[in-house]
Design an enzyme around this catalytic site. Sequence first.
Site, mmCIF file in Angstrom:
data_model
loop_
_atom_site.group_PDB
_atom_site.id
_atom_site.type_symbol
_atom_site.label_atom_id
_atom_site.label_comp_id
_atom_site.label_asym_id
_atom_site.label_seq_id
_atom_site.Cartn_x
_atom_site.Cartn_y
_atom_site.Cartn_z
ATOM 1 N N GLU A 1 0.619 -1.459 -0.280
ATOM 2 C CA GLU A 1 -0.307 0.210 -0.326
ATOM 3 C C GLU A 1 1.370 1.413 0.241
ATOM 4 O OE1 GLU A 1 -2.421 1.236 -0.669
ATOM 5 O OE2 GLU A 1 -4.320 1.097 0.885
ATOM 6 N N ASP A 2 0.733 2.821 -0.477
ATOM 7 C CA ASP A 2 0.982 3.946 -0.703
ATOM 8 C C ASP A 2 0.835 4.092 0.992
ATOM 9 O OD1 ASP A 2 -1.344 4.163 -0.675
ATOM 10 O OD2 ASP A 2 -1.258 5.717 -1.967
ATOM 11 N N ASP B 1 -4.274 5.283 5.881
ATOM 12 C CA ASP B 1 -4.568 6.964 6.318
ATOM 13 C C ASP B 1 -5.660 7.076 7.160
ATOM 14 O OD1 ASP B 1 -5.250 9.824 6.533
ATOM 15 O OD2 ASP B 1 -6.670 9.635 5.098
ATOM 16 N N PHE C 1 -2.464 16.380 4.425
ATOM 17 C CA PHE C 1 -2.145 15.656 3.314
ATOM 18 C C PHE C 1 -0.913 15.677 3.194
ATOM 19 C CE2 PHE C 1 -2.952 15.459 -1.324
ATOM 20 C CZ PHE C 1 -3.813 14.599 -1.004
ATOM 21 N N ARG D 1 2.524 12.854 -8.676
ATOM 22 C CA ARG D 1 2.571 11.169 -8.569
ATOM 23 C C ARG D 1 3.640 11.506 -8.625
ATOM 24 N NH1 ARG D 1 -2.215 7.895 -7.188
ATOM 25 N NH2 ARG D 1 -4.029 8.466 -8.086
#
Length: 178
Positions: free
Chosen positions: A103-104, A107, A156, A169
Amino acid sequence: MSAAIQVQDKLFVPLITAEQIRVRIVEMARQINADYSGRNPLFIVVLNGSFMFAADLFRHIETQAAISFVKLSSYSGTASTGQVLTAMGLQEDITGRDVVIVEDIIDTGKTLASFLPTVQAAGAASVRIASFLVKPTALKYDVHADYTAFEIEDKFVVGYGLDYNGYGRNIPGLYVLK
Ligand code: IMP
Ligand code: MG
């Protein structure tokens, strides 16, 4: 460190350099190599955000490993009832496989809290999670990363695969909203 950057209408400032990321991912891969020595894990990459992390991590995996991709899209209505939709599901038979989910970022944990039972129900022998980032104070679901590159504040971020409205990205380092 370099200066602030603009992605669409917002300004972001440097948080983690591309070099720090590179060094940390080599360490992470070393740990995974040790844990999976003599085994043949299947890495399941959760698109889109994880593509850059997955590529960099996977090239340092030294055991015979396979890789596959799923695409999950999360629709956040009210935080706790948001739905996670599968845009591209698992193609492989994962019965008896040692799975590493890539996963990136974790959150709220909603995405993985939804995906994890699917992988377990499909008969994986073991399931671990490798997440590039974790925001510990944002966590709302019972999801735990076994491997984490960096823990960050609940702010963020963009870059290194992560986007703001689809952009940012391609930025090599990680930037945080100013
Ligand atoms: P979850 O809340 O753990 O389900 O995270 C859902 C998804 O939101 C992540 O996989 C990312 O794609 C995205 N996301 C969460 N935080 C950020 C951020 O700070 N920047 C960019 N994308 C994020
Ligand atoms: Mg993601």
